[in-house]
Write a protein that holds these residues in place. Sequence first.
Motif, PDB file in Angstrom:
ATOM      1  N   VAL A  81       0.837  -1.198   0.000  1.00 35.94           N
ATOM      2  CA  VAL A  81       0.000   0.000   0.000  1.00 35.94           C
ATOM      3  C   VAL A  81       0.869   1.244   0.000  1.00 35.94           C
ATOM      4  O   VAL A  81       0.621   2.215  -0.730  1.00 35.94           O
ATOM      5  N   ILE A  82       1.912   1.231   0.834  1.00 38.61           N
ATOM      6  CA  ILE A  82       2.812   2.393   0.916  1.00 38.61           C
ATOM      7  C   ILE A  82       3.499   2.619  -0.425  1.00 38.61           C
ATOM      8  O   ILE A  82       3.580   3.749  -0.922  1.00 38.61           O
ATOM      9  N   VAL A  83       3.998   1.539  -1.011  1.00 33.62           N
ATOM     10  CA  VAL A  83       4.679   1.663  -2.302  1.00 33.62           C
ATOM     11  C   VAL A  83       3.722   2.195  -3.360  1.00 33.62           C
ATOM     12  O   VAL A  83       4.076   3.054  -4.175  1.00 33.62           O
ATOM     13  N   SER A  84       2.492   1.702  -3.344  1.00 32.15           N
ATOM     14  CA  SER A  84       1.506   2.150  -4.330  1.00 32.15           C
ATOM     15  C   SER A  84       1.203   3.626  -4.167  1.00 32.15           C
ATOM     16  O   SER A  84       1.080   4.367  -5.150  1.00 32.15           O
ATOM     17  N   LEU A  85       1.090   4.083  -2.897  1.00 38.88           N
ATOM     18  CA  LEU A  85       0.829   5.504  -2.652  1.00 38.88           C
ATOM     19  C   LEU A  85       1.987   6.369  -3.142  1.00 38.88           C
ATOM     20  O   LEU A  85       1.784   7.431  -3.746  1.00 38.88           O
ATOM     21  N   LEU A  86       3.217   5.899  -2.852  1.00 36.44           N
ATOM     22  CA  LEU A  86       4.385   6.672  -3.297  1.00 36.44           C
ATOM     23  C   LEU A  86       4.427   6.747  -4.818  1.00 36.44           C
ATOM     24  O   LEU A  86       4.747   7.796  -5.395  1.00 36.44           O
ATOM     25  N   LEU A  95       1.881   6.568  -6.826  1.00 32.13           N
ATOM     26  CA  LEU A  95       0.813   7.456  -7.268  1.00 32.13           C
ATOM     27  C   LEU A  95       1.210   8.919  -7.118  1.00 32.13           C
ATOM     28  O   LEU A  95       0.991   9.747  -8.015  1.00 32.13           O
ATOM     29  N   ILE A  96       1.844   9.229  -5.987  1.00 33.18           N
ATOM     30  CA  ILE A  96       2.309  10.607  -5.767  1.00 33.18           C
ATOM     31  C   ILE A  96       3.336  10.994  -6.821  1.00 33.18           C
ATOM     32  O   ILE A  96       3.327  12.104  -7.363  1.00 33.18           O
ATOM     33  N   ALA A  97       4.238  10.059  -7.105  1.00 34.81           N
ATOM     34  CA  ALA A  97       5.276  10.346  -8.103  1.00 34.81           C
ATOM     35  C   ALA A  97       4.663  10.630  -9.460  1.00 34.81           C
ATOM     36  O   ALA A  97       5.082  11.543 -10.179  1.00 34.81           O
ATOM     37  N   VAL A  98       3.657   9.823  -9.827  1.00 33.31           N
ATOM     38  CA  VAL A  98       2.998  10.034 -11.122  1.00 33.31           C
ATOM     39  C   VAL A  98       2.332  11.403 -11.169  1.00 33.31           C
ATOM     40  O   VAL A  98       2.421  12.120 -12.165  1.00 33.31           O
TER      41      VAL A  98
END
Length: 579
Positions: free
Chosen positions: A348-353, A355-358
């Motif tokens: 979940v954390i990796v996915s959020l990061l 998403l933020i990067a995108v």
Amino acid sequence: MMEAGYKLGGRYRVIRPVGEGGMANVYLAQDLILNREVAVKVLRLDLQNDPDTIRRFQREELAATELVHPNIVTVYDVGEDNGLQYIVMEYVSGTDLKRYIADHYPLSYAEVVRMMTEILAAVQQAHAHGIIHRDLKPQNILVAPSGHLKITDFGISVALSENSITQTNSMLGSVHYLSPEQARGSIATKQSDIYSLGIILYEMLTGKVPFEGETAVSIALKHFQNEIPSVRKIDANIPQALENVVLQATAKEPTERYESVTAMSADLKTALSPLRIGEPRFVSQVSNEETKILPRLQPEHYGNSQVSMTSAAAVNQSTTSSAAVAQAAVSTPPEPPAKKRRRYPVVVIVSLLALIAVIVVGFFIVNQLQPVAVPNVAGMTQRKAESTLIARQFKVGAATKQHSNTVKAGQVIGTTPAKSKKVRRQSVVKMRISTGQKEYVLADYAGQSYSTVVAKLKKAGFVVKRTTVISSRYTNGQIVQQSIDAGKRVVAKGKKITLTVSVGANGFSLLDMTNWSQASVRQYASSMGFTLNTKYDYSSAVQAGTVMSQSPKAGTAVARTAKITVILSRGSEAGGAPD
């Protein structure tokens, strides 16, 4: 665009444009005071109205005037003319490193080290003065005819980087060399320049950038998610020590990169040394470090500040991250034992990061969805056209060669998509390059049929002239010789060629029949065997019933079976002889 002859600041007379980029237009100009050629860079019009950009632009370029180094383009002057902000710089003839790599790849390893050492020396000088380039790429590195390199655009890249992040023209041209922290929107540091230098070194060794993608977003994501591809997989002869320079310079974590450009230069200079044969491959410790799960601190472990400080010190010895947890324990009241901290799965954390990067990177290229017109590069040289397309944020596809009777060799005939057609930025534009007029390779026509050869040559565009000769070697109608040697390449259109044709061994030279009577002509034709074709015309100068002219003319070698035309005079129109 400024016209030739315009005096910028009353001192610099514009000669011609030499470049157009996302940030500024560049002109070759004459310094009327010092009588020397200079390059004048004029800030792009859409940036001229931003006072913050203008202030930073002037401040940073004035700082760049302090950079006196043989591998840095010298900045002579900064000024304003009718609201146009401009910079006057040293003019360097030649090409940029991007074009140089394309034209000369593969480069020898020694040449790569030499050229990269010069680049590093220039950046080292800038860093020593507290100037970070932020936009290092081969397009900003000029290669003089002598082979020496000079870096440009130290100040203007700073001005744009601090301007609105929607100014994507510069960003898109640089995304292939963008450090991960810049892609995330963080402030660029000296280590950011070192990352870009590592990508430039990668391209010099392999002839291409490490990451490609359909959009700038996808490329930027690869810079902070994917490992740099191995240069040794592309060229197994590259020494491991040289690949290690690339790997360390492009480490994802800035702290793992070279601490300075000086350190990178020192490592590069010995990369080809035999003493470094067998050197192990550089491996990032951060990217390969396993994720550590920290033990949960129970309330009884930090009942007072002294115990908490002791616990923090102990945890700090095992991992830096646990130190932050322990420090939080000193200042944060203990939670009730009944409540449990909620732990989020790593995915979940990796996915959020991600998403933020995108979102962050997508913000840089918000205008990429807006279509733009393909520029008209017809008539430009291939190099100039490529520079124009790249500056307008298009990708240059493979060029095709094509003959043209109107466009000079080496110049662009047209593009696909065609000029003025609106497409998305980063679309591939393919060019058709003229090879000039089509050249025809002449064969050896001796012994071939004249009628067959002349039809072929006329179709190709030649103007064919025919002469005849009596020959015992070649039969009637066969070519004896040609005026243009076999094997020669010529432009056929309008080219004159003379073919000498045999009339056979029993041919004869035609007599001059001017003023002969019709009876004499018929007797001559009967004796020689040729076919007589008689025509009539009026003439007050030639006696009626006698020959006015003939074809072929007298002295021409003809075959016994030739057809000879004579024109007999009718006399004057008032009283001409009957047919």
